[in-house]
Design a protein around this motif. Structure first.
Motif, PDB file in Angstrom:
ATOM      1  N   ASP A  45       1.262  -1.400   0.170  1.00 25.19           N
ATOM      2  CA  ASP A  45      -0.434  -0.287   0.510  1.00 25.19           C
ATOM      3  C   ASP A  45       0.594   1.255  -0.146  1.00 25.19           C
ATOM      4  O   ASP A  45       0.280   2.273  -0.035  1.00 25.19           O
ATOM      5  CB  ASP A  45      -1.311   0.062   1.390  1.00 25.19           C
ATOM      6  CG  ASP A  45      -0.299   0.106   2.795  1.00 25.19           C
ATOM      7  OD1 ASP A  45      -0.166   0.720   3.167  1.00 25.19           O
ATOM      8  OD2 ASP A  45       0.588  -0.904   2.828  1.00 25.19           O
ATOM      9  N   GLU A  46       1.812   1.415   0.177  1.00 24.40           N
ATOM     10  CA  GLU A  46       3.221   2.209   0.073  1.00 24.40           C
ATOM     11  C   GLU A  46       3.425   1.955  -1.629  1.00 24.40           C
ATOM     12  O   GLU A  46       4.571   1.635  -1.818  1.00 24.40           O
ATOM     13  CB  GLU A  46       4.477   2.212   1.368  1.00 24.40           C
ATOM     14  CG  GLU A  46       3.189   2.382   2.344  1.00 24.40           C
ATOM     15  CD  GLU A  46       4.784   2.102   3.645  1.00 24.40           C
ATOM     16  OE1 GLU A  46       4.591   2.199   4.374  1.00 24.40           O
ATOM     17  OE2 GLU A  46       6.217   2.165   3.287  1.00 24.40           O
ATOM     18  N   PRO A  47       3.251   3.192  -2.386  1.00 24.13           N
ATOM     19  CA  PRO A  47       4.093   3.653  -3.642  1.00 24.13           C
ATOM     20  C   PRO A  47       5.479   3.629  -3.464  1.00 24.13           C
ATOM     21  O   PRO A  47       6.131   2.881  -4.398  1.00 24.13           O
ATOM     22  CB  PRO A  47       3.016   4.863  -3.677  1.00 24.13           C
ATOM     23  CG  PRO A  47       1.757   4.326  -2.741  1.00 24.13           C
ATOM     24  CD  PRO A  47       1.977   4.518  -1.628  1.00 24.13           C
ATOM     25  N   ARG A  48       6.215   3.618  -2.194  1.00 23.72           N
ATOM     26  CA  ARG A  48       7.180   4.133  -2.565  1.00 23.72           C
ATOM     27  C   ARG A  48       7.648   2.760  -2.759  1.00 23.72           C
ATOM     28  O   ARG A  48       9.701   2.755  -2.653  1.00 23.72           O
ATOM     29  CB  ARG A  48       8.120   5.084  -2.140  1.00 23.72           C
ATOM     30  CG  ARG A  48       7.903   6.881  -1.940  1.00 23.72           C
ATOM     31  CD  ARG A  48       7.963   7.775  -0.870  1.00 23.72           C
ATOM     32  NE  ARG A  48      10.136   7.518  -0.831  1.00 23.72           N
ATOM     33  CZ  ARG A  48      10.278   8.537   0.954  1.00 23.72           C
ATOM     34  NH1 ARG A  48       9.449   9.253   1.128  1.00 23.72           N
ATOM     35  NH2 ARG A  48      11.380   8.255   0.789  1.00 23.72           N
ATOM     36  N   LYS A  93      -7.214  -4.054  -6.659  1.00 21.68           N
ATOM     37  CA  LYS A  93      -5.811  -3.902  -8.507  1.00 21.68           C
ATOM     38  C   LYS A  93      -5.272  -4.872  -8.492  1.00 21.68           C
ATOM     39  O   LYS A  93      -5.001  -5.536  -9.724  1.00 21.68           O
ATOM     40  CB  LYS A  93      -5.616  -2.110  -8.934  1.00 21.68           C
ATOM     41  CG  LYS A  93      -6.363  -1.491  -8.803  1.00 21.68           C
ATOM     42  CD  LYS A  93      -6.076  -0.554  -8.829  1.00 21.68           C
ATOM     43  CE  LYS A  93      -7.493   1.103  -9.499  1.00 21.68           C
ATOM     44  NZ  LYS A  93      -6.859   2.683  -9.760  1.00 21.68           N
ATOM     45  N   ALA A  94      -4.561  -5.558  -7.574  1.00 19.98           N
ATOM     46  CA  ALA A  94      -3.188  -6.813  -7.729  1.00 19.98           C
ATOM     47  C   ALA A  94      -4.033  -8.037  -8.179  1.00 19.98           C
ATOM     48  O   ALA A  94      -4.036  -8.952  -9.099  1.00 19.98           O
ATOM     49  CB  ALA A  94      -2.576  -6.961  -5.954  1.00 19.98           C
ATOM     50  N   GLY A 128      -7.745  -2.328   3.567  1.00 23.66           N
ATOM     51  CA  GLY A 128      -9.237  -2.430   3.097  1.00 23.66           C
ATOM     52  C   GLY A 128      -8.703  -4.093   2.334  1.00 23.66           C
ATOM     53  O   GLY A 128     -10.111  -5.187   2.983  1.00 23.66           O
ATOM     54  N   MET A 129      -7.708  -4.591   2.504  1.00 22.99           N
ATOM     55  CA  MET A 129      -8.241  -5.920   2.392  1.00 22.99           C
ATOM     56  C   MET A 129      -5.946  -6.358   2.538  1.00 22.99           C
ATOM     57  O   MET A 129      -5.278  -5.948   1.819  1.00 22.99           O
ATOM     58  CB  MET A 129      -7.546  -6.627   0.497  1.00 22.99           C
ATOM     59  CG  MET A 129      -7.363  -7.826   0.354  1.00 22.99           C
ATOM     60  SD  MET A 129      -7.272  -8.543  -1.082  1.00 22.99           S
ATOM     61  CE  MET A 129      -9.281  -7.874  -1.991  1.00 22.99           C
ATOM     62  N   LEU A 156      -6.017 -12.129   0.485  1.00 17.85           N
ATOM     63  CA  LEU A 156      -5.087 -11.618  -0.812  1.00 17.85           C
ATOM     64  C   LEU A 156      -4.610 -12.383  -1.377  1.00 17.85           C
ATOM     65  O   LEU A 156      -4.091 -13.386  -2.022  1.00 17.85           O
ATOM     66  CB  LEU A 156      -4.012 -10.265  -0.920  1.00 17.85           C
ATOM     67  CG  LEU A 156      -3.192  -9.613  -2.242  1.00 17.85           C
ATOM     68  CD1 LEU A 156      -4.593  -9.805  -3.694  1.00 17.85           C
ATOM     69  CD2 LEU A 156      -1.950  -9.463  -2.494  1.00 17.85           C
ATOM     70  N   LEU A 157      -3.468 -13.809  -0.368  1.00 17.43           N
ATOM     71  CA  LEU A 157      -3.035 -14.784  -0.663  1.00 17.43           C
ATOM     72  C   LEU A 157      -4.263 -15.737  -0.967  1.00 17.43           C
ATOM     73  O   LEU A 157      -3.863 -16.726  -1.898  1.00 17.43           O
ATOM     74  CB  LEU A 157      -2.778 -15.242   0.236  1.00 17.43           C
ATOM     75  CG  LEU A 157      -1.829 -16.789   1.142  1.00 17.43           C
ATOM     76  CD1 LEU A 157      -0.990 -17.078  -0.466  1.00 17.43           C
ATOM     77  CD2 LEU A 157      -1.397 -17.255   2.565  1.00 17.43           C
ATOM     78  N   GLN A 158      -5.418 -15.777  -0.444  1.00 13.99           N
ATOM     79  CA  GLN A 158      -6.440 -16.469   0.329  1.00 13.99           C
ATOM     80  C   GLN A 158      -6.780 -16.600  -1.484  1.00 13.99           C
ATOM     81  O   GLN A 158      -7.124 -17.622  -2.184  1.00 13.99           O
ATOM     82  CB  GLN A 158      -7.295 -16.203   1.040  1.00 13.99           C
ATOM     83  CG  GLN A 158      -6.528 -17.081   2.291  1.00 13.99           C
ATOM     84  CD  GLN A 158      -7.636 -16.544   3.787  1.00 13.99           C
ATOM     85  OE1 GLN A 158      -8.888 -16.044   3.383  1.00 13.99           O
ATOM     86  NE2 GLN A 158      -7.595 -16.873   5.352  1.00 13.99           N
TER      87      GLN A 158
END
Length: 473
Positions: free
Chosen positions: A29-32, A56-57, A77-78, A83-85
């Motif tokens: 979640d950190e763009p940098r 979006k991923a 958010g997630m 995300l893994l599941q």
């Protein structure tokens, strides 16, 4: 004769050297943080892209092409676990590496239990990341290239689904190719598990009727009345329950091939009606008066010797000669034991592809044991034993204890090793030996299903043999 296929190790080594590095998706979640990791990975030659939004991923993963997911564990958010599941549900073969803070190691361990390949703690140690990625790359490369090698190997030794390169199989391949292009009726004789259905499918697939239906009927599975209706169809009101007209298998196979399995079990009355179709191509539906024409090629199969059935008055001689235009007798597995290593490797490869892991082949001693077994259930029994052995092996190469070959079986090697068996089976034919083994298994288990399991054969085979011997089921 064909050249032997390339060494598996040399094939994999050469393919591995040619394979591109896996594609990586970085999610944080950190763009940098995303930009930094993507830049480092690209510098090391990895095709990498980054996304700062887990949802979006998932959308990106749906489009395919990603080999490794490198994701932060704590995201708004997630979470990384969610995300893994969802990612693993979408693509079970996806390799996932989690990135976590020092205080979230327990969550990272939980992620590994749910299918993550590994985890890293922040700040990410680049050398450690490189080691993990190389290990995953090794696994991906071996899996992909093993599939390529497997396809190459199978192409060398399999034709139309058959595996083998012994003289018996070479003759079978040649016969199938010669006969398939004709419209001749074919009779296939072979014991249970020798591949009668596969021969029928091959004959159809290589014929001029290949774009038309291949329809199969098991003549042993239906009563006389049901079999007649199944083959020829019936009209409404022909019998109780016939509430509408029904087309039979001859009509459904129009222009194609009708495969009559276990033709030796066909009732005498139905044999006469089948003979009429073979002579004139005509038949009538049950209860109907209209004559129909059948444009089908007949392929019949039996595990009996139909000539003997004719001599004993159980099969029509005129039908036998109509069916026996071309006779294909299938070799027993014990008659082509040199094909057993190829078959074992094929079954192991199939299981590895299905379960998405590398195949592990047994040593020469296992092949020797398998080649010394008499295989009353033929290739089907071998397939079942290998599948069971792989379950027992639990991810390691098959060992002798995993095979669990039926102790009641007697081979040439066991006869010479055991005086008890010598006394019991000396001078006995294979048919008589089979009869003794089946009866002893039934006496011991008091159950056909258990007896069949011990002997590695089907319940139906035991029932056929009991019927053949005039014994009650």
């Amino acid at each position: 004769m064909k050249m032997a296929p390339p060494s598996r190790l040399s094939f994999l080594r050469r393919s591995y050297q040619q394979m591109d590095k896996p594609k990586i998706l970085v999610v944080d979640d950190e763009p940098r943080a995303v930009a930094g990791l993507v830049s480092l990975l690209q510098h090391d030659g990895y095709p990498a892209e980054g996304i700062s939004n887990p949802q979006k991923a998932l959308e990106r993963l749906q489009t395919g092409g990603i080999d490794i997911l490198l994701s932060d564990l704590k995201m708004p958010g997630m979470s990384g676990l969610e995300l893994l599941q969802q990612a693993k549900n979408m693509t079970p073969s996806l390799n996932v590496v989690m990135i976590t803070g020092q205080g979230s190691v327990d969550d990272a361990v939980m992620a590994m239990k749910q299918g993550a390949e590994d985890y890293l703690t922040k700040p990410v140690n680049i050398d450690e990341l490189e080691i993990i990625l190389e290990r995953i790359w090794d696994k991906i490369s071996l899996l992909h290239q093993n599939q390529a090698w497997r396809a190459s190997w199978q192409k060398q030794f399999s034709r139309e689904g058959f595996i083998g390169r012994t003289p018996q199989m070479e003759r079978l391949f040649h016969t199938i190719q010669e006969v398939a292009a004709t419209s001749a009726t074919v009779l296939i004789e072979g014991e249970t598990g020798t591949g009668k259905e596969l021969v029928a499918s091959s004959l159809h697939a290589l014929s001029l009727r290949a774009d038309k239906p291949l329809v199969a009927v098991n003549c042993a599975a239906l009563t006389e009345g049901l079999l007649e209706s199944e083959l020829f169809g019936h009209v409404r009101g022909a019998f109780t329950g016939a509430i509408r007209d029904k087309r039979g298998k001859f009509a459904l196979a129009d222009g194609g091939t009708l495969f009559l399995d276990e033709i030796g079990e066909m009732p005498f009355a139905i044999q006469a009606k089948l003979l009429r179709v073979l002579v004139s191509g005509e038949y009538q539906r049950v209860g109907g008066e209209q004559t129909h024409y059948a444009d089908v090629r007949i392929i019949a199969a039996t595990n009996k010797k139909l000539r003997q059935e004719v001599e004993q008055g159980r099969f029509r001689e005129d039908l036998y000669y109509r069916l026996n235009v071309v006779l294909i007798s299938l070799p027993l597995l014990r008659e082509r034991v040199d094909d057993i290593p190829l078959l074992v490797k094929y079954f192991i490869d199939q299981a590895a592809s299905r379960d998405q892991h590398l195949p592990l082949y047994p040593d020469a001693e296992i092949y020797r044991r398998l080649q010394n077994y008499s295989w009353p259930g033929n290739v089907r029994e071998l397939e079942n034993i290998i599948e069971r052995a792989l379950i027992y092996a639990k991810g390691r190469p098959i060992q002798a204890a995993d095979l669990a070959l039926p102790a009641q079986d007697v081979t040439l090697s066991t006869v010479t090793d055991s005086s008890a068996y010598v006394d019991d089976y000396q001078g006995v034919t294979l048919k008589e030996m089979e009869k003794r083994m089946i009866l002893r298994a039934l006496e011991r288990t008091k159950n056909k299903r258990q007896a069949a399991s011990e002997l590695g054969v089907s319940v139906r085979k035991i029932e056929y043999r009991l019927k053949e011997w005039g014994m009650k089921k």
